[in-house]
Design an enzyme around this catalytic site. Sequence first.
Site, PDB file in Angstrom:
ATOM      1  N   ARG A  52       0.862  -1.176   0.000  1.00  0.00           N
ATOM      2  CA  ARG A  52       0.000   0.000   0.000  1.00  0.00           C
ATOM      3  C   ARG A  52       0.900   1.227   0.000  1.00  0.00           C
ATOM      4  NH1 ARG A  52       1.664   1.637   4.108  1.00  0.00           N
ATOM      5  NH2 ARG A  52       0.572   3.573   3.701  1.00  0.00           N
ATOM      6  N   GLY A  53       0.260   2.408  -0.111  1.00  0.00           N
ATOM      7  CA  GLY A  53       1.042   3.628  -0.271  1.00  0.00           C
ATOM      8  C   GLY A  53       1.234   3.864  -1.760  1.00  0.00           C
ATOM      9  N   ALA A  54       0.970   5.098  -2.192  1.00  0.00           N
ATOM     10  CA  ALA A  54       0.900   5.375  -3.633  1.00  0.00           C
ATOM     11  C   ALA A  54       2.145   4.930  -4.413  1.00  0.00           C
ATOM     12  CB  ALA A  54       0.613   6.866  -3.840  1.00  0.00           C
ATOM     13  N   ARG A  89      -6.904  -0.302  -7.385  1.00  0.00           N
ATOM     14  CA  ARG A  89      -7.213   0.789  -6.459  1.00  0.00           C
ATOM     15  C   ARG A  89      -7.321   2.082  -7.280  1.00  0.00           C
ATOM     16  NH1 ARG A  89      -4.304   1.108  -0.849  1.00  0.00           N
ATOM     17  NH2 ARG A  89      -6.222   2.247  -0.409  1.00  0.00           N
ATOM     18  N   GLN A 199      -3.123   2.875   9.517  1.00  0.00           N
ATOM     19  CA  GLN A 199      -1.776   2.931   8.932  1.00  0.00           C
ATOM     20  C   GLN A 199      -0.799   3.693   9.828  1.00  0.00           C
ATOM     21  OE1 GLN A 199      -4.614   3.463   7.238  1.00  0.00           O
ATOM     22  NE2 GLN A 199      -4.451   2.862   5.103  1.00  0.00           N
ATOM     23  N   ASP A 239      -1.674  10.793  -2.449  1.00  0.00           N
ATOM     24  CA  ASP A 239      -2.019   9.749  -3.413  1.00  0.00           C
ATOM     25  C   ASP A 239      -2.208  10.320  -4.806  1.00  0.00           C
ATOM     26  OD1 ASP A 239      -2.869   8.651  -0.654  1.00  0.00           O
ATOM     27  OD2 ASP A 239      -2.577   6.942  -2.009  1.00  0.00           O
ATOM     28  N   LYS A 250      -4.860  10.239   2.470  1.00  0.00           N
ATOM     29  CA  LYS A 250      -5.680   9.428   3.382  1.00  0.00           C
ATOM     30  C   LYS A 250      -6.715  10.284   4.100  1.00  0.00           C
ATOM     31  CE  LYS A 250      -5.539   5.939   3.762  1.00  0.00           C
ATOM     32  NZ  LYS A 250      -6.449   5.102   2.927  1.00  0.00           N
TER      33      LYS A 250
HETATM   34  O1  MRU Z   1      -4.724   3.374   1.666  1.00  0.00           O
HETATM   35  P1  MRU Z   1      -3.233   3.518   1.702  1.00  0.00           P
HETATM   36  O2  MRU Z   1      -2.617   2.967   2.939  1.00  0.00           O
HETATM   37  O3  MRU Z   1      -2.579   3.007   0.440  1.00  0.00           O
HETATM   38  O4  MRU Z   1      -3.025   5.086   1.732  1.00  0.00           O
HETATM   39  C1  MRU Z   1      -1.736   5.603   1.786  1.00  0.00           C
HETATM   40  C2  MRU Z   1      -1.705   7.074   1.917  1.00  0.00           C
HETATM   41  O5  MRU Z   1      -2.713   7.742   1.932  1.00  0.00           O
HETATM   42  C3  MRU Z   1      -0.357   7.712   1.927  1.00  0.00           C
HETATM   43  O6  MRU Z   1      -0.377   8.859   2.720  1.00  0.00           O
HETATM   44  C4  MRU Z   1       0.019   8.106   0.497  1.00  0.00           C
HETATM   45  O7  MRU Z   1      -0.102   7.011  -0.363  1.00  0.00           O
HETATM   46  C5  MRU Z   1       1.381   8.636   0.418  1.00  0.00           C
HETATM   47  S1  MRU Z   1       2.556   7.327   0.494  1.00  0.00           S
HETATM   48  C6  MRU Z   1       4.112   7.857   0.389  1.00  0.00           C
END
Ligand code: MRU
Length: 358
Positions: A52-54, A89, A199, A239, A250
């Site tokens: 997870r995480g963009a 996603r 998270q 994201d 988020k």
């Molecule tokens: O739903 P997630 O855990 O994938 O969401 C992640 C976030 O919102 C992070 O803040 C975002 O992807 C930045 S990651 C460097």
Amino acid sequence: MKVNTVPTRTIWPVENCAVRIIDQTALPHAFRTLELKTLADAAHAIRSMQVRGAPLIGVTAAYGVALALADSDNSEALADAIATLAVTRPTAVNLRWALDRMQRLLSALPAGMRTDAAWREAAAIAEEDFEQCRKIGEHGLALLQELAEKSGRLDVMTHCNAGWLATVDYGTALAPIYAAFDGGIDIHVWVSETRPRNQGLLTAWELAQHGVPHTVIADNAAGWLIAREEVDAVIVGADRVAANGDVANKVGTYLKALAAKASGVPFYVAAPRSTIDFACASGAGIPIEERDGDELRVIHGVDNDGSPSNVRQLAAAEPVANPAFDVTPAELVTALITERGPCPATHEALNTLYRENM
Ligand code: MRU
């Protein structure tokens, strides 16, 4: 970064026939890695948030394309891989960005030449992410140093996990924090829990692995801490950054930005080029992922013996809404921190920084 003192990345290829990832659904209670062997494995890992995480979603998707071409690299296999991964996603634009890049490169090659090229390109995307996050850390450090000169000790608030677990390494929002800590700045991090997927607990785990002082708070405590002048800066990841500087991140990010604005606290958004969507004019055009209501209804943790355990807090029939992201308007963002340096969250500044997109 290190896990139990061992340098570790979040994703790495295994002899160009599989990909190993950290299973983030097991953290913070257990550290385990998983092997992805097929397109379906990669799509599942993204959808179920094992990764997870963009930025990491984008890198995993790129490797997913390489996995998909193992048996056949004809145009149908390529198109199927891109289509399967694209819908895993919706909000993190890094996914589309990585898939577009894979498609551009691979569709220009004849069948028979695509599989090796896919592994090379996915590895290149991963290396670029590593380098961009390292640079975001350097640029963000300069901003934190300025703040530290004023106040001595720094209290920084973050939301969700935008650390190395969300990227290949270093992270986006946490990269400047690690750089500041390593550079001897007296820094402490307020980590918001980030309901419903929590998270923030990943962020606390990461910070603990690196020895960075931190305190976990309930999401609802953030505004009060900011108003009480216990926060010198808020740093979050993104994201998707729209062309006008609006930021999807988020859910809960927007509330922190409002509180920061009301108290005159700087609100920084750290993001690499792969998170900026020049084709999306403003935040109104960003698709917001609506996730399963059971993420609110059922809480995951471990029992007293340390075994994974679920607790139902709402009946299955209870109606819930679970938007996973929100949009922070550009005017609430003090600056974006990119791998090319900090810039105002405006159309003009983004176009100047990334002239090649004009
Ligand atoms: O739903 P997630 O855990 O994938 O969401 C992640 C976030 O919102 C992070 O803040 C975002 O992807 C930045 S990651 C460097």
